[in-house]
Design an enzyme around this catalytic site. Structure first.
Site, PDB file in Angstrom:
ATOM      1  CD  GLU A  81      -5.250   0.166   9.436  1.00 38.96           C
ATOM      2  OE1 GLU A  81      -6.385  -0.175   9.776  1.00 38.96           O
ATOM      3  OE2 GLU A  81      -4.975   0.595   8.316  1.00 38.96           O
ATOM      4  CB  CYS A  95       3.510  -1.593   4.205  1.00 40.25           C
ATOM      5  SG  CYS A  95       3.044   0.129   3.991  1.00 40.25           S
ATOM      6  CB  CYS A 102      -0.437  11.654   7.813  1.00 36.00           C
ATOM      7  SG  CYS A 102       0.730  12.570   6.770  1.00 36.00           S
ATOM      8  CB  CYS A 106      -2.171  13.820   0.215  1.00 35.46           C
ATOM      9  SG  CYS A 106      -0.449  14.201   0.573  1.00 35.46           S
ATOM     10  CB  CYS A 109      -3.861  10.110   1.515  1.00 36.43           C
ATOM     11  SG  CYS A 109      -3.166   9.106   2.824  1.00 36.43           S
ATOM     12  CB  CYS A 324      -1.261   2.612  -1.455  1.00 30.40           C
ATOM     13  SG  CYS A 324       0.126   1.605  -1.814  1.00 30.40           S
TER      14      CYS A 324
HETATM   15  N1  SAH Z   1       3.610   9.855   3.653  1.00 26.79           N
HETATM   16  C1  SAH Z   1       4.428   9.150   2.748  1.00 26.79           C
HETATM   17  C2  SAH Z   1       4.378   7.655   2.917  1.00 26.79           C
HETATM   18  C3  SAH Z   1       3.049   7.037   3.174  1.00 26.79           C
HETATM   19  S1  SAH Z   1       1.890   7.071   1.852  1.00 26.79           S
HETATM   20  C4  SAH Z   1       4.133   9.540   1.316  1.00 26.79           C
HETATM   21  O1  SAH Z   1       3.137  10.209   1.096  1.00 26.79           O
HETATM   22  O2  SAH Z   1       4.916   9.205   0.447  1.00 26.79           O
HETATM   23  C5  SAH Z   1       2.477   5.743   0.822  1.00 26.79           C
HETATM   24  C6  SAH Z   1       2.062   5.870  -0.634  1.00 26.79           C
HETATM   25  O3  SAH Z   1       0.645   5.640  -0.808  1.00 26.79           O
HETATM   26  C7  SAH Z   1       2.338   7.243  -1.198  1.00 26.79           C
HETATM   27  O4  SAH Z   1       2.922   7.202  -2.463  1.00 26.79           O
HETATM   28  C8  SAH Z   1       0.940   7.813  -1.268  1.00 26.79           C
HETATM   29  O5  SAH Z   1       0.888   8.870  -2.159  1.00 26.79           O
HETATM   30  C9  SAH Z   1       0.140   6.609  -1.688  1.00 26.79           C
HETATM   31  N2  SAH Z   1      -1.297   6.784  -1.540  1.00 26.79           N
HETATM   32  C10 SAH Z   1      -1.950   7.633  -0.743  1.00 26.79           C
HETATM   33  N3  SAH Z   1      -3.280   7.526  -0.916  1.00 26.79           N
HETATM   34  C11 SAH Z   1      -3.471   6.580  -1.857  1.00 26.79           C
HETATM   35  C12 SAH Z   1      -4.631   5.991  -2.449  1.00 26.79           C
HETATM   36  N4  SAH Z   1      -5.846   6.359  -2.108  1.00 26.79           N
HETATM   37  N5  SAH Z   1      -4.457   5.014  -3.378  1.00 26.79           N
HETATM   38  C13 SAH Z   1      -3.207   4.606  -3.711  1.00 26.79           C
HETATM   39  N6  SAH Z   1      -2.090   5.110  -3.175  1.00 26.79           N
HETATM   40  C14 SAH Z   1      -2.208   6.094  -2.257  1.00 26.79           C
HETATM   41 FE1  SF4 Z   2       0.389  11.770   4.637  1.00 30.65          FE
HETATM   42 FE2  SF4 Z   2      -1.144  10.277   3.089  1.00 30.65          FE
HETATM   43 FE3  SF4 Z   2      -0.003  12.459   2.091  1.00 30.65          FE
HETATM   44 FE4  SF4 Z   2       1.517  10.329   2.697  1.00 30.65          FE
HETATM   45  S1  SF4 Z   2      -0.078  10.421   1.138  1.00 30.65           S
HETATM   46  S2  SF4 Z   2       1.926  12.493   3.198  1.00 30.65           S
HETATM   47  S3  SF4 Z   2       0.417   9.528   4.497  1.00 30.65           S
HETATM   48  S4  SF4 Z   2      -1.544  12.431   3.715  1.00 30.65           S
END
Ligand code: SAH
Ligand code: SF4
Length: 334
Positions: A81, A95, A102, A106, A109, A324
């Site tokens: 995406e 974006c 990934c 986290c 996410c 995000c």
């Molecule tokens: N992997 C990288 C970049 C992709 S995630 C990273 O983690 O930075 C891009 C952003 O979206 C990151 O700051 C991540 O923490 C945030 N993000 C992840 N899950 C989210 C959610 N459920 N709501 C809002 N932001 C989120």
């Molecule tokens: Fe991966 Fe999502 Fe964590 Fe970014 S926020 S490192 S995309 S698991």
């Protein structure tokens, strides 16, 4: 579209020819070899037979039209995406994803829940920007900013991410200024160190989300390998080498990381001269609740009182699951 194949096809050609074709694709955003009128006809035919410039994607547009999500199908059937966000001030930010899924896991996410399928190639990352460059060209507009904040962790696909940045930055191709490109990482310090040596003026964003090891470790497994002390040390070194303020992404999770104590700890951890905060409202993915409005406001004010610059992320694309952390390719079996 398989630009890897194009690269192979171009390899035997004279340099000027290669450049000419690359410019048609990445500067003029031409969608078909037939439109490359300055090429000999038989060459156009040959190219057409060898690789396609068509990008296969499904499009989703938000009700207020400010967000467009593209679900792009790759050669091997994987889907990724990319999201276009149109800002009121005329910026068009794309974006991009850098991995299918990934591996970082986290807790907040949606992409993290997928696990990692594979890294994207440089051309697969570029293809996402190209999709929207073509899209915007039709309305005489262009991509102005690119953020590596889609699916995946950029530092785990470092070379292809940097290769993409160089192509985006190149005046002969996309011509997007490095200062208009942002790379977000969950905190893999080898990548941060390497990036510091690239001498690129790109923006670095760090997904911090909590100011103590205890809290961060509970929601971000990466913290076990790189606790805050080593992470912040690497970020400070980065600042010293590059001289650009680092964006701290901070997801506001109700009752988890949104208290006055968290502000105190943030102020102890980070220098306000080197970091600014970007507060992100949590887009629900199951495990947490977003912080309540008044708490976000208070949190922001307390940080500002400490002298920090604080911005709040506008929520693009929630209705089309393009926000995000919501990027996940659910229909993989299609
Ligand atoms: N992997 C990288 C970049 C992709 S995630 C990273 O983690 O930075 C891009 C952003 O979206 C990151 O700051 C991540 O923490 C945030 N993000 C992840 N899950 C989210 C959610 N459920 N709501 C809002 N932001 C989120
Ligand atoms: Fe991966 Fe999502 Fe964590 Fe970014 S926020 S490192 S995309 S698991």
């Amino acid at each position: 579209m398989n630009l890897e194949r194009l690269k192979e096809v171009l390899e035997g050609m004279p340099a000027f020819r290669e450049k000419q074709i690359m410019q048609f694709i990445f500067k003029n955003f031409v969608e078909d070899f037939d439109e490359m009128l300055s090429l000999p006809k038989d060459l156009r035919e040959e190219l057409k037979g060898k690789c396609s410039l068509k990008i296969i994607a499904e499009e989703f547009v938000s009700d207020n039209k400010d967000t467009v999500k593209a679900l792009i199908s790759l050669e091997d059937g994987e889907k990724i995406e990319a999201v276009l966000m149109r800002h009121d001030d005329g910026r068009n930010t794309v974006c991009v994803s850098c991995q299918v899924g990934c591996p970082m896991g986290c807790a907040f996410c949606a992409t993290g829940k997928m696990g990692l399928t594979r890294n994207l190639t440089m051309f697969e990352i570029l293809e996402q920007v190209l999709f929207f460059a073509r899209y915007l060209k039709k309305e005489d507009s262009s991509v102005t900013n690119v953020v590596f904040m889609g699916m995946g962790e950029p530092m785990l696909n470092y070379d292809n991410v940097i290769g993409t940045v160089r192509m985006l930055n190149d005046k002969n191709y996309f011509n997007i200024g490095a200062r208009h490109i942002s790379i977000s990482t969950c905190g893999l310090i080898e990548g941060i160190k390497k990036l510091a040596e690239e001498r690129l003026q790109v923006n670095l964003a760090i997904s911090l989300h909590s100011p103590t090891d205890e809290k961060r470790g509970a929601i971000m497994p990466v913290n076990a390998k790189y606790p805050l002390k080593v992470l912040v040390e690497a970020l400070n070194d980065y600042y010293e080498k590059v001289g650009r303020k680092i964006m701290v992404e901070y997801l506001m999770l109700d009752g988890v990381n949104d208290t006055g104590e968290d502000v105190e700890n943030l102020a102890k951890l980070l220098s306000k001269e080197r970091f600014f905060l970007n507060l992100i409202l949590y887009n629900p993915t199951g495990n947490f609740s977003p912080s309540k409005g008044p708490n976000v406001k208070k949190f922001k004010e307390l940080l500002e009182k400490k002298g920090f610059t604080v911005t709040q992320r506008y929520r693009f694309g929630r209705g089309i699951k393009a926000a995000c952390g919501q990027l996940v390719t659910e229909d993989k079996e299609d």
